[in-house]
Design an enzyme around this catalytic site. Sequence first.
Site, PDB file in Angstrom:
ATOM      1  N   SER A 151       0.837  -1.196   0.000  1.00 55.86           N
ATOM      2  CA  SER A 151       0.000   0.000   0.000  1.00 55.86           C
ATOM      3  C   SER A 151       0.872   1.245   0.000  1.00 55.86           C
ATOM      4  O   SER A 151       2.054   1.201   0.358  1.00 55.86           O
ATOM      5  CB  SER A 151      -0.906   0.023   1.229  1.00 55.86           C
ATOM      6  OG  SER A 151      -0.160   0.381   2.393  1.00 55.86           O
ATOM      7  N   ASP A 152       0.286   2.366  -0.408  1.00 55.52           N
ATOM      8  CA  ASP A 152       0.933   3.644  -0.143  1.00 55.52           C
ATOM      9  C   ASP A 152       0.872   3.882   1.363  1.00 55.52           C
ATOM     10  O   ASP A 152       0.126   3.219   2.087  1.00 55.52           O
ATOM     11  CB  ASP A 152       0.235   4.766  -0.922  1.00 55.52           C
ATOM     12  CG  ASP A 152       1.140   5.951  -1.177  1.00 55.52           C
ATOM     13  OD1 ASP A 152       2.130   6.124  -0.429  1.00 55.52           O
ATOM     14  OD2 ASP A 152       0.872   6.714  -2.118  1.00 55.52           O
ATOM     15  N   TRP A 153       1.645   4.851   1.829  1.00 53.13           N
ATOM     16  CA  TRP A 153       1.750   5.097   3.266  1.00 53.13           C
ATOM     17  C   TRP A 153       0.391   5.523   3.832  1.00 53.13           C
ATOM     18  O   TRP A 153      -0.183   6.504   3.408  1.00 53.13           O
ATOM     19  CB  TRP A 153       2.802   6.157   3.534  1.00 53.13           C
ATOM     20  CG  TRP A 153       4.163   5.590   3.838  1.00 53.13           C
ATOM     21  CD1 TRP A 153       4.961   5.940   4.875  1.00 53.13           C
ATOM     22  CD2 TRP A 153       4.878   4.568   3.131  1.00 53.13           C
ATOM     23  NE1 TRP A 153       6.133   5.209   4.854  1.00 53.13           N
ATOM     24  CE2 TRP A 153       6.105   4.351   3.796  1.00 53.13           C
ATOM     25  CE3 TRP A 153       4.599   3.806   1.999  1.00 53.13           C
ATOM     26  CZ2 TRP A 153       7.047   3.408   3.377  1.00 53.13           C
ATOM     27  CZ3 TRP A 153       5.541   2.875   1.565  1.00 53.13           C
ATOM     28  CH2 TRP A 153       6.740   2.687   2.255  1.00 53.13           C
ATOM     29  N   GLY A 155      -2.304   4.008   3.268  1.00 53.01           N
ATOM     30  CA  GLY A 155      -3.286   3.799   2.213  1.00 53.01           C
ATOM     31  C   GLY A 155      -3.953   2.439   2.276  1.00 53.01           C
ATOM     32  O   GLY A 155      -4.500   1.974   1.273  1.00 53.01           O
TER      33      GLY A 155
END
Length: 760
Positions: A151-153, A155
């Site tokens: 995931s993105d941070w 996210g």
Amino acid sequence: MGTELVRRGGVLPGEEAIAKGASIILGPTANMQRSPLGGRGFESFSEDPVLAGLVAAAAINGIQSKGVAATLKHFVGNDQEHQRQSVDDIVTERALREIYLMPFQIAQKHSSPWSYMTAYNSVNGIHVSEDPKLLRSILRDEWGFDGMIMSDWFGTYSATESIKAGLDLEMPGPSYCRGQMVKQALGFGKLSEYDIDGCVREVLKLVKKVMPLELPENGDESSIDSPETAALLRLIASSSIVLMKNERGTLPFKKDKTTAVIGPNAAIAAYSGGGSASLLPYYAVSPLEGIKSQVPTAQYTIGAPEWRDLPLISNITTTEGGKPGLCMRLFLDPPSKKNRQVVDELYVSTSNLILYDYQNPKIPSNLYWAELEGSITPEESSDYDFSISVAGTAKLYVDGVCVVDNETKQTSGDSFFGKGTVEEVRTTYMEKGKRYNILVTFGTLPTQTCTAPGAVGFGAGGVRIGGARKLDRETEISRAVELALQVDQVIVCAGLNKDWESEGYDRPNMDLPEGSDELIRAIVSANPNTAVVIQSGTPVSMPWLHEVPALIQAWYGGNETGNAIADVVFGDVTPSGKLPLTFPILNEDNPAFLNFRSERGRTLYGEDVYVGYRFYEKSRRAVNFPFGHGLSYTSFVMENLSVKDAISPSEEIVVTVDVLNTGSVAGAQVVQVYVAQDSPTINRPPKELKGFTKVHLNPGSRESVEVRMFKNYAASFWDEDRNAWVMEQGRYSVLVRDSSTNTPLTGSFEVETTRWWTGL
């Protein structure tokens, strides 16, 4: 395909990661430059999916050639910053496939990245990080991706849904969304050990891939700040510069003529946009420094201040030991406690501090306090502006007097990825030659009194401290005009920087900062022998365009940006860059104008497949500069076009053309190949880029160059009825030359039978 220099550029961060003890790089970014206003547009490669995909593939191949994992991001649709974690992209299946997924598909075909990062946003009602169609059906099953998806941070928005969709790793750690929730889901039967094992297996496979690097855990960081690295960075930066306009052969300038350097971007090194892509460089050469290294007598004045946020105070402060920057002391107790103990003391060269990854065994939590101290000795008596924006709380004192208070009353803003406050600015008078003590008291993020809706996690927060002499725009422009009248040639350096273009927010418009247009017009009127250098990651408005004889688009050129600009301005390098996106006249001309930003939680991708030049050419709308545009100090002729058809749809069409350098200096030309379906059954763009290559030629020399493109990629569009790509029977025109609006060489190939296909 003309991407060899990009691949070589990818090797550098691969080597740098190893020196830093890292085995994974969080890039490249292959999202679309859908609008000029996108905050992270400077990170992306193009408005065209084929160009973006091929460049991303080259960068990935360079990174992974060193045994370091690349992470292709943000999969998919992270094309704006406004409400990026909550926005729902409403996009047709055809546009999703042809425009937004295509860069990832091409990169997957040509480079096989070891990792993907999911986008923050939703696509058609489902957050990407928990969308099984995107992560499993398309990425893994259809394209055959065999790697890890992270995931993105912050996210990751669920435990069960994201794991079942195929999101292997929640970032960052420690987990805030999985952990205990996964244990509960296992106990309730919402997840099985098989589901968890699938995620664990992908993480371990990636660990195994990077194990040959033999990087020690928590090893010391080193650097590769070498002359060889600098030389390659300089070559990459100068090769990317685009000569947009050059009337009457204004450029290149002569080094033996009197020269003025004017403009707000001259004395700063705008080496990158802002946000997580903006890392602290070993060094960064400003345009002024680069120009003065070749013309030491060049004179400078700012002309017009254009900062969105005040310049960093660390530019003008020194520590007690005389080093530029500030001394930072950390405490477990607030300033109100007497005789509090210092638990750490650091030297900081920058007053823009993010403490997300700061660790100290003496500091057990994200709640602590700090003091930053330095001194200023003004070079002239004047009012000086000071500022603070903070994810936490802070006050700034000058000689013990509180000048800026961003603690007692706070207002939420867009600093620190939307977690921080607005920039609070106050003014105080300072005398020339007098030494002033600057002290900033800072409390970390848990002390903040205002909140940012939707913002998740940011560790201990951060603080940005600004400070500069207060400037009067009219006075500074008058000074610049006076200087311009005294010299033979003028270089105006204007544009944007990481305060204007940044992760966390989008630009409000295409305009240059206030005062820049006025400055450019005034200087050109005073001295017609003027070249304008614009630094930006995406297009800016140019109401002065027809008045300016020479214009360069220099982007953000990294460490060597100033030297690269000087190399092109003075002719040591013949410019060869081409625009990877269209420069419209107005933002209102952009196809995404009516549908950019989130409106009540959704963004309608109403332009469908007509992104960038596809729209401008279909609607016959005038632009300042077309996609693929770029001039040179020499001239080229292209002739003898040949198109060799592919035997099967999955094989390559070979386009051959002769390129001749008819000028007096060595240079490089980019051969661009576009394809148009002569009689489509649906509405399609007039033509689409399908391949390109770059050729370097000495004066008078000729070379036959090839551009190869897979036939099925060159001819197909997405058939929503069949949920597959379709390559329709008929004739396809091949259009070749040096920009999307200059393709006089034509050939063709045939598709004998309509075919549908899926996969890579």
